[in-house]
Design a protein around this motif. Sequence first.
Motif, PDB file in Angstrom:
ATOM      1  N   THR A 111       6.658   2.472  -5.311  1.00  0.00           N
ATOM      2  CA  THR A 111       5.080   1.879  -5.060  1.00  0.00           C
ATOM      3  C   THR A 111       5.143   0.731  -3.970  1.00  0.00           C
ATOM      4  N   ALA A 112       4.399   1.328  -3.231  1.00  0.00           N
ATOM      5  CA  ALA A 112       4.863   0.167  -1.659  1.00  0.00           C
ATOM      6  C   ALA A 112       3.058  -0.623  -2.094  1.00  0.00           C
ATOM      7  N   ASP A 113       3.117  -1.812  -1.503  1.00  0.00           N
ATOM      8  CA  ASP A 113       1.592  -2.302  -2.154  1.00  0.00           C
ATOM      9  C   ASP A 113       1.559  -3.563  -0.902  1.00  0.00           C
ATOM     10  N   GLY A 114       0.722  -3.029  -0.553  1.00  0.00           N
ATOM     11  CA  GLY A 114       0.024  -4.417   0.925  1.00  0.00           C
ATOM     12  C   GLY A 114      -1.255  -4.723   0.808  1.00  0.00           C
ATOM     13  N   VAL A 115      -2.098  -4.871  -1.175  1.00  0.00           N
ATOM     14  CA  VAL A 115      -2.604  -5.351  -0.422  1.00  0.00           C
ATOM     15  C   VAL A 115      -3.254  -7.404  -0.334  1.00  0.00           C
ATOM     16  N   THR A 116      -2.454  -7.852  -1.115  1.00  0.00           N
ATOM     17  CA  THR A 116      -2.433  -9.644  -0.354  1.00  0.00           C
ATOM     18  C   THR A 116      -2.030  -9.185   0.625  1.00  0.00           C
ATOM     19  N   GLY A 117      -1.620  -8.425   1.800  1.00  0.00           N
ATOM     20  CA  GLY A 117      -1.074  -8.661   3.273  1.00  0.00           C
ATOM     21  C   GLY A 117       0.503  -8.618   3.624  1.00  0.00           C
ATOM     22  N   ARG A 118       0.999  -8.920   2.043  1.00  0.00           N
ATOM     23  CA  ARG A 118       2.912  -8.693   2.357  1.00  0.00           C
ATOM     24  C   ARG A 118       2.951  -7.696   2.006  1.00  0.00           C
ATOM     25  N   LEU A 119       3.546  -6.910   2.862  1.00  0.00           N
ATOM     26  CA  LEU A 119       4.324  -5.560   2.222  1.00  0.00           C
ATOM     27  C   LEU A 119       5.520  -6.112   0.775  1.00  0.00           C
ATOM     28  N   THR A 120       5.249  -5.204  -0.105  1.00  0.00           N
ATOM     29  CA  THR A 120       6.232  -4.922  -0.757  1.00  0.00           C
ATOM     30  C   THR A 120       6.750  -4.094  -1.461  1.00  0.00           C
ATOM     31  N   THR A 150      -7.824   8.881  -0.688  1.00  0.00           N
ATOM     32  CA  THR A 150      -6.971   9.397  -0.978  1.00  0.00           C
ATOM     33  C   THR A 150      -5.877  10.582  -0.099  1.00  0.00           C
ATOM     34  N   GLY A 151      -4.920  10.746  -0.149  1.00  0.00           N
ATOM     35  CA  GLY A 151      -4.020  11.168   0.404  1.00  0.00           C
ATOM     36  C   GLY A 151      -2.618  11.991  -0.300  1.00  0.00           C
ATOM     37  N   THR A 152      -2.655  13.561  -0.810  1.00  0.00           N
ATOM     38  CA  THR A 152      -1.213  13.182  -1.582  1.00  0.00           C
ATOM     39  C   THR A 152      -0.088  14.730  -1.016  1.00  0.00           C
ATOM     40  N   THR A 166       1.990   9.881  -3.550  1.00  0.00           N
ATOM     41  CA  THR A 166       0.006   9.437  -3.177  1.00  0.00           C
ATOM     42  C   THR A 166      -0.489   8.351  -2.337  1.00  0.00           C
ATOM     43  N   VAL A 167      -1.038   8.290  -1.297  1.00  0.00           N
ATOM     44  CA  VAL A 167      -1.849   7.559  -1.096  1.00  0.00           C
ATOM     45  C   VAL A 167      -2.938   6.758  -0.673  1.00  0.00           C
ATOM     46  N   VAL A 168      -3.454   5.721  -1.279  1.00  0.00           N
ATOM     47  CA  VAL A 168      -4.623   5.319  -1.272  1.00  0.00           C
ATOM     48  C   VAL A 168      -4.769   4.302   0.321  1.00  0.00           C
ATOM     49  N   PHE A 169      -5.756   5.403   0.704  1.00  0.00           N
ATOM     50  CA  PHE A 169      -6.129   4.634   1.889  1.00  0.00           C
ATOM     51  C   PHE A 169      -7.297   3.573   2.186  1.00  0.00           C
ATOM     52  N   SER A 170      -6.993   2.355   3.109  1.00  0.00           N
ATOM     53  CA  SER A 170      -8.156   1.377   3.425  1.00  0.00           C
ATOM     54  C   SER A 170      -9.524   1.550   3.790  1.00  0.00           C
ATOM     55  N   PRO A 171     -10.427   1.476   3.464  1.00  0.00           N
ATOM     56  CA  PRO A 171     -11.566   1.442   3.855  1.00  0.00           C
ATOM     57  C   PRO A 171     -11.852   0.778   5.266  1.00  0.00           C
ATOM     58  N   GLY A 172     -12.475   1.771   5.855  1.00  0.00           N
ATOM     59  CA  GLY A 172     -12.053   1.106   7.208  1.00  0.00           C
ATOM     60  C   GLY A 172     -12.182  -0.323   7.793  1.00  0.00           C
ATOM     61  N   ARG A 203      -4.685   5.216  11.192  1.00  0.00           N
ATOM     62  CA  ARG A 203      -5.319   4.618   9.301  1.00  0.00           C
ATOM     63  C   ARG A 203      -4.177   3.597   8.398  1.00  0.00           C
ATOM     64  N   ARG A 204      -4.882   2.921   7.880  1.00  0.00           N
ATOM     65  CA  ARG A 204      -4.010   2.379   6.807  1.00  0.00           C
ATOM     66  C   ARG A 204      -3.606   2.741   5.945  1.00  0.00           C
ATOM     67  N   ALA A 205      -2.575   1.664   4.229  1.00  0.00           N
ATOM     68  CA  ALA A 205      -2.820   1.741   2.937  1.00  0.00           C
ATOM     69  C   ALA A 205      -3.068   0.865   2.375  1.00  0.00           C
ATOM     70  N   LEU A 206      -3.690   0.767   1.581  1.00  0.00           N
ATOM     71  CA  LEU A 206      -3.859   0.153   0.321  1.00  0.00           C
ATOM     72  C   LEU A 206      -2.331   0.033  -0.649  1.00  0.00           C
ATOM     73  N   THR A 207      -1.902   1.665  -1.249  1.00  0.00           N
ATOM     74  CA  THR A 207      -0.427   1.662  -2.113  1.00  0.00           C
ATOM     75  C   THR A 207      -0.582   2.434  -1.284  1.00  0.00           C
ATOM     76  N   LEU A 208       1.055   2.942  -1.487  1.00  0.00           N
ATOM     77  CA  LEU A 208       2.093   4.278  -1.825  1.00  0.00           C
ATOM     78  C   LEU A 208       2.569   4.617  -2.832  1.00  0.00           C
ATOM     79  N   VAL A 209       2.751   5.506  -3.944  1.00  0.00           N
ATOM     80  CA  VAL A 209       3.250   6.076  -4.560  1.00  0.00           C
ATOM     81  C   VAL A 209       3.938   7.143  -4.331  1.00  0.00           C
ATOM     82  N   VAL A 210       5.427   7.239  -4.581  1.00  0.00           N
ATOM     83  CA  VAL A 210       6.429   8.197  -4.450  1.00  0.00           C
ATOM     84  C   VAL A 210       6.842   8.275  -5.756  1.00  0.00           C
TER      85      VAL A 210
END
Length: 358
Positions: free
Chosen positions: A321-330, A236-238, A280-286, A267-274
């Motif tokens: 909240t930016a969510d890219g878990v499903t592959g499409r950024l929303t 993560t990063g904050t 707060t950024v939750v980074f995607s494991p390699g 470095r890519r992210a799974l979610t980003l919350v502002v």
Amino acid sequence: MTITAAAPPTRGGPADLALGFVTGGVIGASLTAFISGCVVGEVSLIVLGLALPSAYGLVFLLATSPRRAREAAVVPRTALAVIESLEAVRGEAGDVPVRFELSVAPEDAPAFRVEIRQDVNLVELADYQPRGIVVVEYPPDRPWKTRIVRRPTPDWEERAAGARVDSAPGPAMRSDSPEGCAPGFVTLIGLLLGVAAVLVLFRADLFDRDEGTGGASPGPSASSSSSSTTTVTSATGTVTLGPGQSMLDQGELRKAVESLTRDADKRRALTLVVQERLLTVVFSPGGMSGFDPRSLPYDRVPALVDKAGTGVGSPRSWQLTADGVTGRLTLRIVVTGDGGAGTLEADAHGKVLRRSGS
């Protein structure tokens, strides 16, 4: 009609201890591998944590399928039983779990005593009284799985009304696990050994990562200035802004994201919350999917927040909240105010897809 009771059958369960030990080991190993993999960004550990319980479940189903097929093929027997005692275990509404101790007297087999737990509707609870006669069904090879028939056929209902069943001697068989701490203790030992196995086998990945990263420190790094505080770990990063600042200020959000990604170009992210002063950024494991946090439409964020807050009165708080878990950024924005809450959803280019709220 009088039915005389005989000695009850017995059963044992040494296989339950072995199954509990293996199950505990799988749980401990899979959880440790998955959590450790997420923390250190090791894909192999994450895959192990997900694959291990799946493989164990498949092996268990295949190994027990012959036994389950044999059990399903057994035709249950119907018999009369007398209620020796009953006790509501818990609950005051709806279906109440009740502990029954029954003396079951089959017509063509020795009688036996069994203790079961069965849900009974609160309205029907008064129908069951000590020394009352009930109709039961049970598999002949597993009499501890006896169940009370709530709606017996008219023939069995008539037989139960005029029957008298003697109490069966001896201790009652139980439908649940045997009493004692041995099953729980064995499962705990298996769980601890599973945890230890993962930590030992992958100790180089978990504890010696500084040697494989060119001397980079594996722990969290933090930097601070008079205006913001930045903390970055492998997962993560904050960024926290100082008083009087806002992530909606010109260029502030972009600068905060870049401060978290400047040392990792890909470095890519799974979610980003502002929020107002917090990123707060939750980074995607390699190797896992995600999105580039630097690709967000930062110039559109203030306008999107204003649009989401239309009609909510004086805004009190907002969150993107930016969510890219499903592959499409929303992008999802929620704004709360004196007059309620407003929500908005946009695509990766900041185009509004839908909006709702006051």
